[in-house]
Design a protein around this motif. Sequence first.
Motif, PDB file in Angstrom:
ATOM      1  N   ASP A 323     -25.061  35.505   5.654  1.00 43.65           N
ATOM      2  CA  ASP A 323     -24.818  34.310   6.458  1.00 43.65           C
ATOM      3  C   ASP A 323     -26.125  33.843   7.073  1.00 43.65           C
ATOM      4  O   ASP A 323     -27.072  34.634   7.228  1.00 43.65           O
ATOM      5  N   ILE A 324     -26.209  32.561   7.399  1.00 43.87           N
ATOM      6  CA  ILE A 324     -27.330  32.008   8.155  1.00 43.87           C
ATOM      7  C   ILE A 324     -26.794  31.083   9.238  1.00 43.87           C
ATOM      8  O   ILE A 324     -25.709  30.511   9.109  1.00 43.87           O
ATOM      9  N   ASN A 325     -27.575  30.949  10.300  1.00 44.75           N
ATOM     10  CA  ASN A 325     -27.243  29.993  11.351  1.00 44.75           C
ATOM     11  C   ASN A 325     -28.526  29.712  12.119  1.00 44.75           C
ATOM     12  O   ASN A 325     -29.466  30.508  12.077  1.00 44.75           O
ATOM     13  N   CYS A 326     -28.589  28.582  12.797  1.00 41.70           N
ATOM     14  CA  CYS A 326     -29.824  28.268  13.514  1.00 41.70           C
ATOM     15  C   CYS A 326     -29.532  27.527  14.802  1.00 41.70           C
ATOM     16  O   CYS A 326     -28.463  26.933  14.977  1.00 41.70           O
ATOM     17  N   ASN A 327     -30.512  27.631  15.719  1.00 46.79           N
ATOM     18  CA  ASN A 327     -30.522  26.758  16.881  1.00 46.79           C
ATOM     19  C   ASN A 327     -31.654  25.752  16.668  1.00 46.79           C
ATOM     20  O   ASN A 327     -32.008  25.467  15.522  1.00 46.79           O
ATOM     21  N   ASP A 328     -32.236  25.230  17.710  1.00 46.10           N
ATOM     22  CA  ASP A 328     -33.212  24.153  17.541  1.00 46.10           C
ATOM     23  C   ASP A 328     -34.463  24.577  16.773  1.00 46.10           C
ATOM     24  O   ASP A 328     -34.995  23.824  15.964  1.00 46.10           O
ATOM     25  N   ASP A 329     -34.956  25.779  17.028  1.00 47.99           N
ATOM     26  CA  ASP A 329     -36.238  26.156  16.424  1.00 47.99           C
ATOM     27  C   ASP A 329     -36.241  27.549  15.805  1.00 47.99           C
ATOM     28  O   ASP A 329     -37.291  28.062  15.438  1.00 47.99           O
ATOM     29  N   LYS A 330     -35.073  28.173  15.674  1.00 45.70           N
ATOM     30  CA  LYS A 330     -34.998  29.504  15.080  1.00 45.70           C
ATOM     31  C   LYS A 330     -33.829  29.564  14.099  1.00 45.70           C
ATOM     32  O   LYS A 330     -32.832  28.868  14.270  1.00 45.70           O
ATOM     33  N   ILE A 331     -33.985  30.406  13.084  1.00 45.60           N
ATOM     34  CA  ILE A 331     -32.929  30.606  12.110  1.00 45.60           C
ATOM     35  C   ILE A 331     -32.622  32.098  12.033  1.00 45.60           C
ATOM     36  O   ILE A 331     -33.530  32.935  12.031  1.00 45.60           O
ATOM     37  N   ALA A 332     -31.334  32.424  12.024  1.00 42.24           N
ATOM     38  CA  ALA A 332     -30.892  33.816  11.965  1.00 42.24           C
ATOM     39  C   ALA A 332     -30.286  34.090  10.596  1.00 42.24           C
ATOM     40  O   ALA A 332     -29.524  33.279  10.066  1.00 42.24           O
ATOM     41  N   LEU A 333     -30.631  35.240  10.025  1.00 41.69           N
ATOM     42  CA  LEU A 333     -30.121  35.661   8.720  1.00 41.69           C
ATOM     43  C   LEU A 333     -29.373  36.983   8.877  1.00 41.69           C
ATOM     44  O   LEU A 333     -29.881  37.914   9.522  1.00 41.69           O
ATOM     45  N   ILE A 334     -28.188  37.061   8.305  1.00 41.87           N
ATOM     46  CA  ILE A 334     -27.472  38.328   8.212  1.00 41.87           C
ATOM     47  C   ILE A 334     -27.792  38.920   6.840  1.00 41.87           C
ATOM     48  O   ILE A 334     -27.431  38.361   5.809  1.00 41.87           O
ATOM     49  N   ILE A 335     -28.507  40.049   6.831  1.00 44.46           N
ATOM     50  CA  ILE A 335     -28.935  40.701   5.599  1.00 44.46           C
ATOM     51  C   ILE A 335     -28.134  41.992   5.427  1.00 44.46           C
ATOM     52  O   ILE A 335     -28.075  42.829   6.331  1.00 44.46           O
ATOM     53  N   VAL A 336     -27.529  42.158   4.240  1.00 46.58           N
ATOM     54  CA  VAL A 336     -26.706  43.331   3.950  1.00 46.58           C
ATOM     55  C   VAL A 336     -27.312  44.084   2.779  1.00 46.58           C
ATOM     56  O   VAL A 336     -27.738  43.489   1.781  1.00 46.58           O
ATOM     57  N   HIS A 337     -27.365  45.424   2.886  1.00 45.50           N
ATOM     58  CA  HIS A 337     -27.851  46.276   1.805  1.00 45.50           C
ATOM     59  C   HIS A 337     -26.673  46.680   0.923  1.00 45.50           C
ATOM     60  O   HIS A 337     -25.588  46.969   1.419  1.00 45.50           O
ATOM     61  N   PHE A 338     -26.880  46.692  -0.388  1.00 43.46           N
ATOM     62  CA  PHE A 338     -25.786  46.963  -1.314  1.00 43.46           C
ATOM     63  C   PHE A 338     -25.202  48.364  -1.148  1.00 43.46           C
ATOM     64  O   PHE A 338     -23.999  48.567  -1.291  1.00 43.46           O
ATOM     65  N   SER A 339     -26.027  49.352  -0.870  1.00 42.91           N
ATOM     66  CA  SER A 339     -25.551  50.731  -0.873  1.00 42.91           C
ATOM     67  C   SER A 339     -25.308  51.298   0.518  1.00 42.91           C
ATOM     68  O   SER A 339     -24.410  52.122   0.705  1.00 42.91           O
ATOM     69  N   ASP A 340     -26.089  50.895   1.506  1.00 46.33           N
ATOM     70  CA  ASP A 340     -25.949  51.446   2.849  1.00 46.33           C
ATOM     71  C   ASP A 340     -24.943  50.652   3.666  1.00 46.33           C
ATOM     72  O   ASP A 340     -24.752  49.458   3.461  1.00 46.33           O
ATOM     73  N   LYS A 341     -24.302  51.336   4.600  1.00 51.81           N
ATOM     74  CA  LYS A 341     -23.388  50.662   5.510  1.00 51.81           C
ATOM     75  C   LYS A 341     -24.179  50.119   6.701  1.00 51.81           C
ATOM     76  O   LYS A 341     -23.939  50.465   7.855  1.00 51.81           O
ATOM     77  N   ILE A 342     -25.139  49.280   6.396  1.00 53.82           N
ATOM     78  CA  ILE A 342     -26.062  48.758   7.405  1.00 53.82           C
ATOM     79  C   ILE A 342     -26.233  47.257   7.189  1.00 53.82           C
ATOM     80  O   ILE A 342     -26.319  46.789   6.062  1.00 53.82           O
ATOM     81  N   ILE A 343     -26.269  46.534   8.278  1.00 54.74           N
ATOM     82  CA  ILE A 343     -26.644  45.125   8.212  1.00 54.74           C
ATOM     83  C   ILE A 343     -27.816  44.901   9.165  1.00 54.74           C
ATOM     84  O   ILE A 343     -28.024  45.670  10.109  1.00 54.74           O
TER      85      ILE A 343
END
Length: 437
Positions: A323-343
């Motif tokens: 997923d991605i989302n942004c405010n006025d001057d920043k963008i946030a990315l949700i990064i998921v690893h295929f094998s680990d239970k980590i985001i």
Amino acid sequence: MSQLCANATCKQISHVLCYCCNKNFCLDHLLTHNTLNNYKSNSLIDQINRLHKQLKRLNIDKIVDESRLKLDKWRDNSLKKVHHFYDTKCEELDRYYTGKVRQQQKEIEQLYKKLNELNQKQDTIDENNINELQTNILHLKHKIDKIEQKIIPINIRALTIDNNLIIIGEMKIKGFDLTALSLPYQTFNISENFELGLASNNQYLLIDQNSDLILFDKDLTIIQQSTWDYGVIHDFCWSSGLVSFIVITEQSKAFLVSGNNLSINSIEGIDNHLWISCTCSNSFLYLTTLSNSIAEFSLLPSFSCMRRWDPPTTCKENEFIKDINCNDDKIALIIVHFSDKIIHLIVRSLTTFDQLFSIRLDIKHLSYQLPIRCCPLKNNEWLVIEANTSQFFHIGKDGKLKGTLTYDQPPYNALLFESNTLVIRTDSTINFHEVLH
């Protein structure tokens, strides 16, 4: 020991100490210093006099009257809602009594029918049948008596008005506190489905529901509803620059949807990619692709690709952008690893795309089918929602975890609405939570 004059250009020995500023001056520059201080003092007096005159010129009655117009508008809108609610309940009351009378009429017809059947089958009516009919007649009479005597209960609660509905003066905002999330103060029920869309223009909310787009306000009044015939929706977001919602679909298409009447127009020039998620800043549209690229499109005067970032800049091998989302001057990315239970939540600068911070969020269970979303909060903070375990993560502007919460049902999407309401979409409800004080 003799000291030089405090004037930077003077080489003479000082003779006098100014007790106001604790500086030493020669006689010549003492006069200049005194004159300057008098000028500053007189200037301050003039400024204060002007402020005093400005304050005396204020027409308080006019200012109050103009501000009262907001209260009058609120009163008129509130009365309209009360009258509408009253009319709705009157119609409901009419339907209730009409339905009751219709039901009793059917029961009378059944009694006639049963009595006729008994008369036709035998010359003498069995006493048991007579008693059964008599019992049915008594029950029916009791029901009709209740209607006639108007003893059908109507439960009415007194209308309570929270004093915080209207706040005079500046609101004291303490900030977002996930750990103190209140119960929903209202809920918009939707049919169970796998649709995830939720966006806001800060006046209305937009959702996708059973091949429809539905626009409704904070009072759950449906403003517009329009049939969607353009393919399965992957995501949509609000563009303040275009005063429209932007919708992307599985058919690699994008559409502009009016924020007022839900009129739909195709966006040309940004197709031929399988777009996965989208977000808008004031001036640009950002789209992610199945190959984990991020494309930046200008909004005005026309859609045009300005920049593009590809792996490994966007994410590493065996990772993908959820997923991605942004405010006025920043963008946030949700990064998921295929094998680990980590985001990871990674926040980047929209200007340079440099990484500002990255925070690892451990998830006990991870499913790529259920959504993991993020939404911006006030003061450059972020909220990550994870439907697999119904967890919320509150991330501060410094990239540190401020709080977590387990929701009572899997959250599919969330956004901050009108600065003080957290709206959460589940599979069957849209829940409204008050979060700022």
